[in-house]
Design a protein around this motif. Structure first.
Motif, short mmCIF file in Angstrom:
data_model
loop_
_atom_site.label_atom_id
_atom_site.label_comp_id
_atom_site.label_asym_id
_atom_site.label_seq_id
_atom_site.Cartn_x
_atom_site.Cartn_y
_atom_site.Cartn_z
N ARG A 1 -1.88 16.32 7.70
CA ARG A 1 -1.62 16.96 8.99
C ARG A 1 -0.82 16.08 9.96
N ALA A 2 -1.11 14.79 10.01
CA ALA A 2 -0.42 13.92 10.96
C ALA A 2 1.08 13.81 10.66
N LEU A 3 1.44 13.95 9.39
CA LEU A 3 2.86 13.97 9.04
C LEU A 3 3.51 15.29 9.42
N TYR A 4 2.75 16.37 9.22
CA TYR A 4 3.32 17.70 9.49
C TYR A 4 3.51 17.97 10.97
N ASP A 5 2.58 17.49 11.80
CA ASP A 5 2.70 17.82 13.23
C ASP A 5 3.42 16.74 14.03
N GLY A 6 3.93 15.71 13.34
CA GLY A 6 4.75 14.70 13.99
C GLY A 6 3.99 13.56 14.64
N ARG A 7 2.68 13.50 14.49
CA ARG A 7 1.92 12.38 15.05
C ARG A 7 2.26 11.07 14.35
N LEU A 8 2.66 11.18 13.09
CA LEU A 8 2.95 9.99 12.30
C LEU A 8 4.41 10.02 11.86
N ASP A 9 5.17 9.03 12.28
CA ASP A 9 6.57 8.93 11.90
C ASP A 9 6.67 8.33 10.50
N MET B 1 0.84 -1.20 0.00
CA MET B 1 0.00 0.00 0.00
C MET B 1 0.87 1.24 0.00
N ILE B 2 0.54 2.19 -0.86
CA ILE B 2 1.35 3.41 -1.02
C ILE B 2 0.86 4.50 -0.07
N LEU B 3 1.79 5.16 0.59
CA LEU B 3 1.47 6.30 1.43
C LEU B 3 1.82 7.58 0.66
N TYR B 4 0.80 8.38 0.40
CA TYR B 4 0.97 9.62 -0.36
C TYR B 4 0.99 10.81 0.59
N PRO B 5 2.15 11.45 0.80
CA PRO B 5 2.14 12.67 1.60
C PRO B 5 1.50 13.81 0.81
N ALA B 6 0.65 14.56 1.49
CA ALA B 6 -0.12 15.61 0.81
C ALA B 6 0.55 16.97 0.95
N ILE B 7 0.62 17.67 -0.18
CA ILE B 7 1.04 19.07 -0.17
C ILE B 7 -0.13 19.88 -0.74
N ASP B 8 -0.86 20.53 0.15
CA ASP B 8 -2.00 21.35 -0.26
C ASP B 8 -1.53 22.79 -0.40
N ALA C 1 -7.43 6.01 -0.12
CA ALA C 1 -8.15 6.61 1.00
C ALA C 1 -7.59 7.98 1.34
N SER C 2 -8.46 8.87 1.80
CA SER C 2 -8.02 10.21 2.16
C SER C 2 -8.94 10.78 3.24
N GLY C 3 -8.32 11.46 4.21
CA GLY C 3 -9.10 12.14 5.23
C GLY C 3 -9.09 11.45 6.58
N GLY C 4 -8.47 12.09 7.57
CA GLY C 4 -8.59 11.64 8.94
C GLY C 4 -7.44 10.84 9.52
N VAL C 5 -6.41 10.53 8.71
CA VAL C 5 -5.29 9.73 9.24
C VAL C 5 -4.62 10.48 10.40
N ALA C 6 -4.54 9.81 11.55
CA ALA C 6 -3.96 10.46 12.72
C ALA C 6 -2.86 9.64 13.38
N SER C 7 -2.77 8.34 13.04
CA SER C 7 -1.84 7.48 13.77
C SER C 7 -1.53 6.23 12.97
N GLU D 1 -5.66 0.74 -2.47
CA GLU D 1 -4.29 0.71 -2.98
C GLU D 1 -3.35 1.63 -2.23
N GLY D 2 -3.89 2.69 -1.64
CA GLY D 2 -3.03 3.66 -0.99
C GLY D 2 -3.81 4.55 -0.05
N VAL D 3 -3.08 5.43 0.63
CA VAL D 3 -3.70 6.35 1.58
C VAL D 3 -2.94 7.67 1.55
N ILE D 4 -3.69 8.75 1.60
CA ILE D 4 -3.11 10.10 1.60
C ILE D 4 -3.08 10.61 3.03
N CYS D 5 -1.97 11.22 3.40
CA CYS D 5 -1.83 11.75 4.76
C CYS D 5 -1.22 13.13 4.72
#
Length: 243
Positions: free
Chosen positions: A223-231, A1-8, A195-201, A217-221
């Motif tokens: 805020r959790a990446l930006y504020d350090g909740r998700l390593d 599964m691909i993790l897509y970091p979001a740049i809005d 998937a997109s929306g709500g990932v926190a941990s 197939e994947g998930v977009i993340c």
């Protein structure tokens, strides 16, 4: 599964919104290209970009920031926001964007999606942003009378590369992913779902990983990446594990 970091992108800067509210934007990086480099250095395989101003304006607005990102990193990029005609699709794919995301256009001009898929195989993604199961358009400013599943089914035979499914009420709220709705959608389709929306941990990613076989197939993340909740390292390791 691909993790897509979001740049809005809003006004040339990297931000995160709360449930799509442009007035509730938190700025995380003044230079989006620098943020893109950080994600590349962290080991991500893709970038997910959204031109927020463009989504409301109906045309690209943060083009300079997108081009700066494309010049800064070699990662494949998928881009959405304000892309509503074939010339804009052609423009971004010619500039090096790997996939373009059509959201509002998928509702208002489904023939555009089909034409774009024929013209650019494997390069068109449909973005379905849902509020209580109904599709929202125009930067989430208006809720249509179209159900998310019905919209997705319209393009099953079009050659769409993926469906990005966003639960608006959870986006940017760190309240957890709507795993059930995402898995139900993926199970009903042959088109892969992101998937997109709500990932926190990591627990959210673990829950999505558990339903990967439904077609997620994947998930977009974001805020959790930006504020350090998700390593990033832990997240990428988890999603790379076999099902």
């Amino acid at each position: 599964m691909i993790l897509y970091p979001a740049i809005d992108l809003k006004d040339g800067r990297c931000v995160r919104l709360l449930r799509g509210d442009m007035a509730a934007a938190t700025v995380f990086a003044a230079a989006p290209a620098d943020q893109a480099r950080q994600f590349a250095d962290a080991g991500f395989e893709w970038l997910h970009l959204v031109d927020l101003n463009g989504a409301f304006a109906g045309r690209p607005v943060n083009g300079d920031a997108v081009e700066a990102i494309l010049a800064a990193v070699s990662l494949p990029v998928q881009l959405g926001g304000g892309i509503r005609d074939l010339s804009t699709i052609d423009f971004w794919l010619d500039r090096g964007v790997r996939r373009v995301i059509l959201g509002t256009a998928a509702v208002t001009d489904p023939d555009l999606v089909r034409t774009a898929c024929q013209r650019h195989p494997g390069c068109i993604v449909v973005g379905i942003d849902a509020r209580d199961g109904m599709v929202a358009v125009e930067g989430w400013a208006r809720t249509s009378e179209v159900r998310a599943l019905d919209l997705a089914l319209r393009f099953e035979d079009a050659g769409v590369a993926a469906i990005v499914y966003t639960d608006i009420d959870r986006d940017g709220a760190l309240g957890g992913v709507n795993v059930e709705a995402t898995a139900d959608l993926a199970f009903a389709l042959t088109t892969p779902v992101i998937a997109s929306g709500g990932v926190a941990s990591l627990a959210d990613l673990r829950s999505l990983k558990a339903v990967e076989k439904t077609g997620v197939e994947g998930v977009i993340c974001g805020r959790a990446l930006y504020d350090g909740r998700l390593d990033p390292a832990a997240a990428l390791k988890l999603l790379a594990e076999p099902v």
